[in-house]
Every structure is written in C-alpha cells, then in structure tokens.
Design an enzyme around this catalytic site. Structure first.
Site, PDB file in Angstrom:
ATOM      1  N   GLU A  11       9.163  -3.829  10.255  1.00 45.28           N
ATOM      2  CA  GLU A  11       9.520  -2.518   9.694  1.00 45.28           C
ATOM      3  C   GLU A  11      10.079  -1.614  10.790  1.00 45.28           C
ATOM      4  O   GLU A  11       9.447  -1.424  11.845  1.00 45.28           O
ATOM      5  CB  GLU A  11       8.294  -1.858   9.043  1.00 45.28           C
ATOM      6  CG  GLU A  11       8.635  -0.487   8.471  1.00 45.28           C
ATOM      7  CD  GLU A  11       7.624   0.050   7.470  1.00 45.28           C
ATOM      8  OE1 GLU A  11       6.650  -0.665   7.128  1.00 45.28           O
ATOM      9  OE2 GLU A  11       7.818   1.201   7.036  1.00 45.28           O
TER      10      GLU A  11
ATOM     11  N   GLU B 296      -1.377  -5.430   8.809  1.00 37.49           N
ATOM     12  CA  GLU B 296      -0.570  -4.853   9.884  1.00 37.49           C
ATOM     13  C   GLU B 296      -1.157  -5.163  11.258  1.00 37.49           C
ATOM     14  O   GLU B 296      -2.372  -5.108  11.437  1.00 37.49           O
ATOM     15  CB  GLU B 296      -0.494  -3.325   9.707  1.00 37.49           C
ATOM     16  CG  GLU B 296       0.201  -2.911   8.429  1.00 37.49           C
ATOM     17  CD  GLU B 296       0.335  -1.397   8.280  1.00 37.49           C
ATOM     18  OE1 GLU B 296      -0.029  -0.646   9.226  1.00 37.49           O
ATOM     19  OE2 GLU B 296       0.798  -0.954   7.216  1.00 37.49           O
TER      20      GLU B 296
ATOM     21  N   ASP C 229      -1.039  -6.140  -0.184  1.00 36.39           N
ATOM     22  CA  ASP C 229      -1.468  -5.566   1.095  1.00 36.39           C
ATOM     23  C   ASP C 229      -2.981  -5.438   1.168  1.00 36.39           C
ATOM     24  O   ASP C 229      -3.621  -4.983   0.199  1.00 36.39           O
ATOM     25  CB  ASP C 229      -0.881  -4.152   1.249  1.00 36.39           C
ATOM     26  CG  ASP C 229       0.434  -4.148   2.001  1.00 36.39           C
ATOM     27  OD1 ASP C 229       0.713  -5.102   2.756  1.00 36.39           O
ATOM     28  OD2 ASP C 229       1.191  -3.178   1.821  1.00 36.39           O
TER      29      ASP C 229
ATOM     30  N   LYS D  18      -1.073  -9.401   3.017  1.00 37.69           N
ATOM     31  CA  LYS D  18      -0.354  -8.905   4.205  1.00 37.69           C
ATOM     32  C   LYS D  18      -1.249  -7.922   4.943  1.00 37.69           C
ATOM     33  O   LYS D  18      -1.970  -7.144   4.300  1.00 37.69           O
ATOM     34  CB  LYS D  18       0.952  -8.218   3.776  1.00 37.69           C
ATOM     35  CG  LYS D  18       1.740  -7.597   4.927  1.00 37.69           C
ATOM     36  CD  LYS D  18       3.165  -7.261   4.530  1.00 37.69           C
ATOM     37  CE  LYS D  18       3.323  -5.986   3.741  1.00 37.69           C
ATOM     38  NZ  LYS D  18       2.899  -4.744   4.417  1.00 37.69           N
TER      39      LYS D  18
ATOM     40  N   ASP E 275       0.835  -1.207   0.000  1.00 38.64           N
ATOM     41  CA  ASP E 275       0.000   0.000   0.000  1.00 38.64           C
ATOM     42  C   ASP E 275       0.867   1.254   0.000  1.00 38.64           C
ATOM     43  O   ASP E 275       0.351   2.374  -0.095  1.00 38.64           O
ATOM     44  CB  ASP E 275      -1.041  -0.009   1.127  1.00 38.64           C
ATOM     45  CG  ASP E 275      -0.433  -0.105   2.511  1.00 38.64           C
ATOM     46  OD1 ASP E 275       0.802  -0.182   2.630  1.00 38.64           O
ATOM     47  OD2 ASP E 275      -1.218  -0.107   3.487  1.00 38.64           O
ATOM     48  N   SER E 276       2.198   1.081   0.040  1.00 40.65           N
ATOM     49  CA  SER E 276       3.104   2.203  -0.220  1.00 40.65           C
ATOM     50  C   SER E 276       2.807   2.814  -1.584  1.00 40.65           C
ATOM     51  O   SER E 276       3.229   3.940  -1.866  1.00 40.65           O
ATOM     52  CB  SER E 276       4.565   1.741  -0.156  1.00 40.65           C
ATOM     53  OG  SER E 276       4.776   0.610  -0.981  1.00 40.65           O
TER      54      SER E 276
HETATM   55  O1  KIV Z   1       3.553  -1.091   1.557  1.00 44.00           O
HETATM   56  C1  KIV Z   1       4.736  -1.437   1.566  1.00 44.00           C
HETATM   57  O2  KIV Z   1       5.526  -1.148   0.653  1.00 44.00           O
HETATM   58  C2  KIV Z   1       5.213  -2.211   2.703  1.00 44.00           C
HETATM   59  C3  KIV Z   1       6.685  -2.327   2.862  1.00 44.00           C
HETATM   60  C4  KIV Z   1       7.190  -1.101   3.544  1.00 44.00           C
HETATM   61  C5  KIV Z   1       7.051  -3.559   3.582  1.00 44.00           C
HETATM   62  O3  KIV Z   1       4.440  -2.663   3.481  1.00 44.00           O
END
Ligand code: KIV
Length: 255
Positions: free
Chosen positions: A181, A114, A84, A112, A45-46
């Site tokens: 992280e 959090e 994510d 993934k 989600d970056s």
């Molecule tokens: O969203 C992302 O790119 C991440 C990385 C920082 C692991 O979760």
C-alpha cells in the site's frame, strides 16, 4: 486441466495474468463484483471508514469483521474471499490463530494482517494452523494514529531495504501474497521482482505489482467525502443516489 480452485487465484501473476482484487463488505456488492469476474474479494478493515463511519481502521473489531465476512460469504463468491484481521486481534500467536479460525469459520478463505519482520511468528502460527495468510506492507492503516497520517513508503534506499527485509521475512513465514500500500513505484517494482509470491498493489503506480486492489467505494464513488489521490473511479454513484432519493422525497411529500 485448468486449475480453477480458489487458491489458484493467488498464483495468477507469478503464472501470468495480473490479479484483480476489490473490497466488499456486504452480500449484494459481493455478488455483483463476483459476477463481474474479480479474482479476489477483500473484506477489508477499511469498512470501519467507508461503511461504519469511523475516522480510521483502528476502531474495527473482530465482531465487525465477522459480521461483514459472513455477509460476503453468503454471496458464495467464486473469487477468493480474504478477510482482514483487525487491530489488536493478532497481538500474540494464540490469539491470532483463534481469530483467524473465527474468520475462516465465517467464510474467509484467507486472512490478511499488517506488518513485516515482527509479524513473522504470528504468520507462521496461522499458516501452521492451516489458514492461508496474505501480508500487508508499506502504508499500514492500523498504524495511522502513531504515524500521524497516510504517507508514501519506500522513498529512501533505507526504507526500501526495510520493506524488502520485511517482505522476505513474511515470505519465509509462509504468506501466499503481499498487499503493498502506497509504496513508491520503484520500490514496489523492486519488491515484486525480489519475492516469489504475488504482490497486490494499491497506490503503487501501474505495472509495479502482480495485481491491484481497490476499495470498492473509491471505484464507484459511493463514499465521496474522502477519496484518496490514487483512486481511479470508474463511475460516480453518489449523485445518482441523491437524485433518486430526491425524486422519491418529492413524490412522497408532494402527495
Ligand atoms: O482494508 C482495506 O481495504 C485494505 C486495502 C486498502 C488493501 O487493506
């Protein structure tokens, strides 16, 4: 016989060589990174920041994630494709399972999310629905607004203990691996040595995790306006892009 299945990628370190993971958000980048032999592609989600221009990941929606996951999946990567679950897409077990299924249908091999102890029930529900889950502990970008910034985690014995309890809870719930992280090196190593699934670090120092993940724009320098202190660029494409575009503008405008 060597196990070349994608799920084997998640077992790499606890069996040997460290896991290499990079983010990818589009088809051509996914193809190039896969051709380079990366073990895991993360549609992170970056993308909210480095692709869509939002200030942080809290603006990312399921629609964004599905769009970019499908683009990466069209590259048919040999790498494991991890996507994510964005903020508020896993607030309740039913919702989390439904959204994980949508990401899987778009091509994700695993999802993934959090958080630690409080996410165990959500993780268990997704795993029980047949979708592998990777956890994410330490600095949690989806909480950046509440926390007022990006800070190192696991500095004190109490914080290290809380992270360890979180890791044990999500391992118990069935995660296949955990992204750590911005966890201080000592605590990252403690977590890695204490749990049976691989840890994949970002901003945790060298050799403290079972693998490493980097945001691809940090690696290649294509998002020069914000680069985290732990980034290790291998090239710098921003000046090359500006230069090529400048030459194009000059050629066209000068007739
Ligand atoms: O969203 C992302 O790119 C991440 C990385 C920082 C692991 O979760």
């Amino acid at each position: 016989m060597t196990d070349t299945s994608k799920s084997a990628n998640l077992r790499l370190r606890k069996n040997g060589r460290p896991i290499s993971a990079l983010t990818a958000y589009d088809y051509p980048t996914a193809r190039l990174l896969d051709e380079a032999g990366v073990d895991l592609l993360l549609v992170g989600d970056s993308l909210g920041m480095v692709v869509l221009g939002f200030p942080d990941t809290t603006h990312v929606t399921m629609e964004h994630m599905l769009h970019h996951t499908a683009a990466v999946a069209r590259a048919k990567p040999k790498a494991l494709l991890l996507a994510d679950l964005p903020i508020h897409s896993y607030d309740a077990p039913d919702q989390a399972v439904a959204n994980a299924k949508l990401l899987a249908a778009a091509g994700a091999d695993a999802v993934k999310l959090e958080g630690g102890v409080h996410q165990a029930g959500i993780i268990r529900a997704i795993v029980d629905a047949g979708i592998p889950v990777i956890g994410h502990l330490g600095m949690l970008p989806q909480r950046v607004v509440e926390e007022g910034g990006y800070r190192k985690k696991g500095k004190t014995p109490e914080q290290a203990d809380e992270l360890l309890r979180g890791a044990q809870a999500i391992v118990g719930a069935g995660v296949s691996a955990i992204v750590l992280e911005s966890v201080v090196p000592k605590t990252a190593k403690l977590l890695t040595d204490s749990i049976p699934v691989p840890t994949i670090g970002i901003g945790c120092g060298d050799g403290n995790c079972d693998g490493e993940v980097a945001v691809v724009t940090d690696l290649i320098g294509s998002f020069p306006w914000f680069v985290p202190p732990f980034a290790r660029p291998e090239t710098d494409v921003a000046p090359l892009i500006r230069q090529a575009a400048g030459k194009y503008v000059a050629r066209v405008s000068e007739g």
